[in-house]
Scaffold this motif. Sequence first.
Motif, short mmCIF file in Angstrom:
data_model
loop_
_atom_site.label_atom_id
_atom_site.label_comp_id
_atom_site.label_asym_id
_atom_site.label_seq_id
_atom_site.Cartn_x
_atom_site.Cartn_y
_atom_site.Cartn_z
N ASP A 73 -10.36 -33.62 37.59
CA ASP A 73 -10.70 -34.95 38.11
C ASP A 73 -10.68 -34.95 39.63
O ASP A 73 -11.56 -35.54 40.27
CB ASP A 73 -9.71 -36.00 37.59
N ALA A 74 -9.70 -34.28 40.23
CA ALA A 74 -9.61 -34.21 41.69
C ALA A 74 -10.84 -33.50 42.27
O ALA A 74 -11.37 -33.90 43.31
CB ALA A 74 -8.34 -33.51 42.11
N ILE A 75 -11.28 -32.45 41.59
CA ILE A 75 -12.45 -31.70 42.07
C ILE A 75 -13.71 -32.53 41.91
O ILE A 75 -14.53 -32.63 42.83
CB ILE A 75 -12.58 -30.36 41.31
N VAL A 76 -13.87 -33.17 40.76
CA VAL A 76 -15.06 -33.97 40.49
C VAL A 76 -15.10 -35.20 41.40
O VAL A 76 -16.15 -35.57 41.93
CB VAL A 76 -15.11 -34.38 39.00
N MET A 77 -13.95 -35.81 41.64
CA MET A 77 -13.90 -37.03 42.43
C MET A 77 -13.84 -36.75 43.94
O MET A 77 -13.89 -37.67 44.74
CB MET A 77 -12.69 -37.87 42.01
N ALA A 78 -13.74 -35.49 44.35
CA ALA A 78 -13.68 -35.14 45.77
C ALA A 78 -14.92 -35.63 46.50
O ALA A 78 -14.82 -36.12 47.64
CB ALA A 78 -13.50 -33.64 45.95
N ASP A 79 -16.05 -35.50 45.88
CA ASP A 79 -17.29 -35.95 46.50
C ASP A 79 -17.23 -37.44 46.82
O ASP A 79 -17.57 -37.86 47.93
CB ASP A 79 -18.48 -35.63 45.59
N ASN A 80 -16.78 -38.22 45.87
CA ASN A 80 -16.68 -39.67 46.09
C ASN A 80 -15.66 -39.98 47.18
O ASN A 80 -15.89 -40.85 48.02
CB ASN A 80 -16.28 -40.38 44.80
N ARG A 81 -14.51 -39.29 47.14
CA ARG A 81 -13.46 -39.54 48.12
C ARG A 81 -13.95 -39.19 49.53
O ARG A 81 -13.79 -39.97 50.46
CB ARG A 81 -12.22 -38.72 47.78
N PHE A 82 -14.58 -38.01 49.70
CA PHE A 82 -15.07 -37.60 51.01
C PHE A 82 -16.21 -38.51 51.49
O PHE A 82 -16.32 -38.80 52.67
CB PHE A 82 -15.51 -36.14 51.02
N HIS A 83 -17.01 -38.95 50.57
CA HIS A 83 -18.10 -39.88 50.93
C HIS A 83 -17.51 -41.18 51.47
O HIS A 83 -17.94 -41.70 52.50
CB HIS A 83 -18.99 -40.15 49.71
N GLY A 84 -16.51 -41.70 50.78
CA GLY A 84 -15.86 -42.94 51.22
C GLY A 84 -15.16 -42.79 52.56
O GLY A 84 -15.26 -43.65 53.44
N GLU A 85 -14.45 -41.68 52.75
CA GLU A 85 -13.76 -41.44 54.01
C GLU A 85 -14.76 -41.26 55.15
O GLU A 85 -14.57 -41.78 56.25
CB GLU A 85 -12.86 -40.21 53.90
N GLY A 86 -15.82 -40.53 54.88
CA GLY A 86 -16.86 -40.33 55.90
C GLY A 86 -17.54 -41.63 56.27
O GLY A 86 -17.81 -41.88 57.46
N TYR A 87 -17.80 -42.45 55.28
CA TYR A 87 -18.42 -43.76 55.54
C TYR A 87 -17.51 -44.59 56.44
O TYR A 87 -17.97 -45.19 57.42
CB TYR A 87 -18.69 -44.50 54.23
N GLN A 88 -16.23 -44.65 56.11
CA GLN A 88 -15.27 -45.45 56.89
C GLN A 88 -15.17 -44.95 58.33
O GLN A 88 -15.19 -45.75 59.27
CB GLN A 88 -13.89 -45.43 56.22
N GLU A 89 -15.08 -43.64 58.53
CA GLU A 89 -15.02 -43.09 59.88
C GLU A 89 -16.30 -43.41 60.66
O GLU A 89 -16.26 -43.77 61.84
CB GLU A 89 -14.81 -41.58 59.83
N GLY A 90 -17.43 -43.25 60.00
CA GLY A 90 -18.71 -43.54 60.66
C GLY A 90 -18.85 -45.01 61.01
O GLY A 90 -19.36 -45.37 62.07
N TYR A 91 -18.39 -45.87 60.12
CA TYR A 91 -18.47 -47.31 60.36
C TYR A 91 -17.62 -47.70 61.58
O TYR A 91 -18.07 -48.46 62.44
CB TYR A 91 -17.99 -48.07 59.12
#
Length: 137
Positions: A9-27
């Motif tokens: 689950d951690a591996i599969v959900m890593a994409d979503n987590r990194f996407h969310g973190e990247g979005y927040q940093e970019g925002y």
Amino acid sequence: MAGGQDLFDAIVMADNRFHGEGYQEGYEEGSSLGVIEGRQHGTVYGAKIGSEIGCYQGFAFAWRCLLHSRATEEDSKKMKVLESLISMIQKFPYGDPTYANLHEDLGRIRGKFKQLCSLLNVQPDFKISAEGSGLSF
């Protein structure tokens, strides 16, 4: 087996987590840069408007002195338009950037200036450039 599922689950959900973190940093970074860029744009635009109105005001004061020195009956309409322009300029809200009718009032001042130039039979050429502004005849 439950520990194995958590690993996947951690591996599969890593994409979503990194996407969310990247979005927040970019925002956050975009918001910060947007404020800086907006402030710079506002400063430049405000300076242009101030320069334009300053030229109108100087023009009006000079002509008021000229017309008062040779006041004739023929100049009464010119004086009325001139005093109206000066009044509009003095009422202009320089210190309120959130003023809702800023563009409308600026348009009225420009129109009154053109009317005055027509009455005075003067052909102004107002230009704003990187070097500064100027009003030439």
